[in-house]
Design a protein around this motif. Structure first.
Motif, mmCIF file in Angstrom:
data_model
loop_
_atom_site.group_PDB
_atom_site.id
_atom_site.type_symbol
_atom_site.label_atom_id
_atom_site.label_comp_id
_atom_site.label_asym_id
_atom_site.label_seq_id
_atom_site.Cartn_x
_atom_site.Cartn_y
_atom_site.Cartn_z
ATOM 1 N N UNK A 22 0.799 -1.223 0.000
ATOM 2 C CA UNK A 22 0.000 0.000 0.000
ATOM 3 C C UNK A 22 0.836 1.280 0.000
ATOM 4 N N UNK A 23 2.095 1.175 -0.416
ATOM 5 C CA UNK A 23 2.917 2.370 -0.558
ATOM 6 C C UNK A 23 4.021 2.094 -1.564
ATOM 7 N N UNK A 24 4.778 3.118 -1.879
ATOM 8 C CA UNK A 24 5.864 2.999 -2.851
ATOM 9 C C UNK A 24 7.116 3.661 -2.286
ATOM 10 N N UNK A 25 8.278 3.099 -2.645
ATOM 11 C CA UNK A 25 9.558 3.693 -2.259
ATOM 12 C C UNK A 25 10.323 4.063 -3.515
ATOM 13 N N UNK A 29 19.914 4.549 -4.461
ATOM 14 C CA UNK A 29 21.143 3.842 -4.066
ATOM 15 C C UNK A 29 21.564 4.192 -2.650
ATOM 16 N N UNK A 30 20.666 4.077 -1.756
ATOM 17 C CA UNK A 30 20.908 4.375 -0.341
ATOM 18 C C UNK A 30 19.725 5.113 0.222
ATOM 19 N N UNK A 31 19.629 6.408 -0.050
ATOM 20 C CA UNK A 31 18.457 7.136 0.424
ATOM 21 C C UNK A 31 17.184 6.575 -0.201
ATOM 22 N N UNK A 32 16.159 6.470 0.618
ATOM 23 C CA UNK A 32 14.862 6.004 0.138
ATOM 24 C C UNK A 32 13.789 7.001 0.571
ATOM 25 N N UNK A 33 12.952 7.354 -0.391
ATOM 26 C CA UNK A 33 11.802 8.202 -0.110
ATOM 27 C C UNK A 33 10.582 7.301 -0.153
ATOM 28 N N UNK A 34 10.026 7.014 1.012
ATOM 29 C CA UNK A 34 8.828 6.189 1.114
ATOM 30 C C UNK A 34 7.613 7.100 1.068
ATOM 31 N N UNK A 35 6.689 6.783 0.164
ATOM 32 C CA UNK A 35 5.484 7.593 -0.023
ATOM 33 C C UNK A 35 4.276 6.755 0.372
ATOM 34 N N UNK A 36 3.640 7.145 1.462
ATOM 35 C CA UNK A 36 2.527 6.382 2.016
ATOM 36 C C UNK A 36 1.180 6.836 1.473
ATOM 37 N N UNK A 37 1.193 7.852 0.652
ATOM 38 C CA UNK A 37 0.041 8.284 -0.140
ATOM 39 C C UNK A 37 0.511 8.230 -1.586
ATOM 40 N N UNK A 38 -0.237 7.545 -2.428
ATOM 41 C CA UNK A 38 0.210 7.352 -3.809
ATOM 42 C C UNK A 38 0.421 8.697 -4.496
ATOM 43 N N UNK A 39 1.603 8.899 -5.060
ATOM 44 C CA UNK A 39 1.889 10.177 -5.720
ATOM 45 C C UNK A 39 1.300 10.243 -7.121
ATOM 46 N N UNK A 83 13.352 16.379 -14.415
ATOM 47 C CA UNK A 83 13.541 16.922 -15.759
ATOM 48 C C UNK A 83 12.616 16.237 -16.748
ATOM 49 N N UNK A 84 12.780 14.941 -16.944
ATOM 50 C CA UNK A 84 11.891 14.160 -17.806
ATOM 51 C C UNK A 84 10.467 14.186 -17.266
ATOM 52 N N UNK A 85 10.356 14.226 -15.960
ATOM 53 C CA UNK A 85 9.052 14.206 -15.309
ATOM 54 C C UNK A 85 9.199 14.476 -13.828
ATOM 55 N N UNK A 86 8.091 14.366 -13.122
ATOM 56 C CA UNK A 86 8.119 14.650 -11.692
ATOM 57 C C UNK A 86 7.170 13.739 -10.934
ATOM 58 N N UNK A 87 7.446 13.620 -9.649
ATOM 59 C CA UNK A 87 6.613 12.886 -8.708
ATOM 60 C C UNK A 87 6.043 13.921 -7.752
ATOM 61 N N UNK A 88 4.726 13.930 -7.623
ATOM 62 C CA UNK A 88 4.044 14.936 -6.803
ATOM 63 C C UNK A 88 3.255 14.236 -5.704
ATOM 64 N N UNK A 89 3.516 14.635 -4.464
ATOM 65 C CA UNK A 89 2.803 14.099 -3.309
ATOM 66 C C UNK A 89 1.973 15.229 -2.730
ATOM 67 N N UNK A 90 0.694 15.197 -3.015
ATOM 68 C CA UNK A 90 -0.231 16.207 -2.494
ATOM 69 C C UNK A 90 -1.590 15.546 -2.310
ATOM 70 N N UNK A 91 -1.685 14.655 -1.322
ATOM 71 C CA UNK A 91 -2.940 13.940 -1.128
ATOM 72 C C UNK A 91 -4.020 14.817 -0.498
ATOM 73 N N UNK A 92 -5.239 14.467 -0.786
ATOM 74 C CA UNK A 92 -6.364 15.049 -0.057
ATOM 75 C C UNK A 92 -6.396 14.372 1.313
ATOM 76 N N UNK A 96 -5.304 9.952 2.934
ATOM 77 C CA UNK A 96 -4.252 9.588 3.875
ATOM 78 C C UNK A 96 -4.811 8.535 4.826
ATOM 79 N N UNK A 97 -4.166 7.364 4.828
ATOM 80 C CA UNK A 97 -4.675 6.253 5.620
ATOM 81 C C UNK A 97 -3.894 5.996 6.901
ATOM 82 N N UNK A 98 -2.726 6.574 7.037
ATOM 83 C CA UNK A 98 -1.914 6.328 8.221
ATOM 84 C C UNK A 98 -1.418 7.610 8.833
#
Length: 129
Positions: A22-25, A29-39, A83-92, A96-98
């Protein structure tokens, strides 16, 4: 917000996308951005949401690309721009489930980590209370 740990991703190349139930990381190569609301994912002016055909492919198309810029503010939420694209996290608030929206950790050169929660900047505007 200029002192955000999110800015440490600038110059990092995304090495993989990890889908976990139910989430994506986003792995750098080391740092991980875990997104608990689908971007939202935007590539070549096409915006896709989780559940849209091609969502996973669009997100994976960013593998191998370097973070050029990040944004963190109340109007846009969190944005990681490749540059090629972007990931946007702006849930309503209803999406947000957690207790957390995102988590950034795993830097080898620092012990820092950062978490973003509902009701805290940048997710503290109208509608969150």
């Amino acid at each position: 917000m200029t002192d955000s740990l999110l800015s440490a991703l600038i110059g990092e190349e995304m090495s993989s996308v990890i889908f976990v139930r139910d989430y994506v990381q986003l792995d750098f190569d080391g740092p991980k951005l875990s997104l608990f609301s689908w971007p939202q994912v935007a590539v070549d002016s096409t915006v896709r949401l989780m559940g849209d055909p091609g969502y996973r492919d669009t997100l994976c198309a960013l593998i191998g690309h370097t973070v050029l810029a990040v944004t963190e503010d109340a109007d846009t939420g969190l944005i990681v721009d490749f540059g090629l694209g972007s990931v946007v996290v702006k849930p309503e608030p209803s999406q947000v489930e957690g207790p957390e929206i995102a988590l950034l950790m795993g830097f080898t050169d620092r012990a820092d980590w950062m978490v973003w929660r509902p009701g805290e900047y940048p997710f503290d505007g109208p509608g969150w209370f």
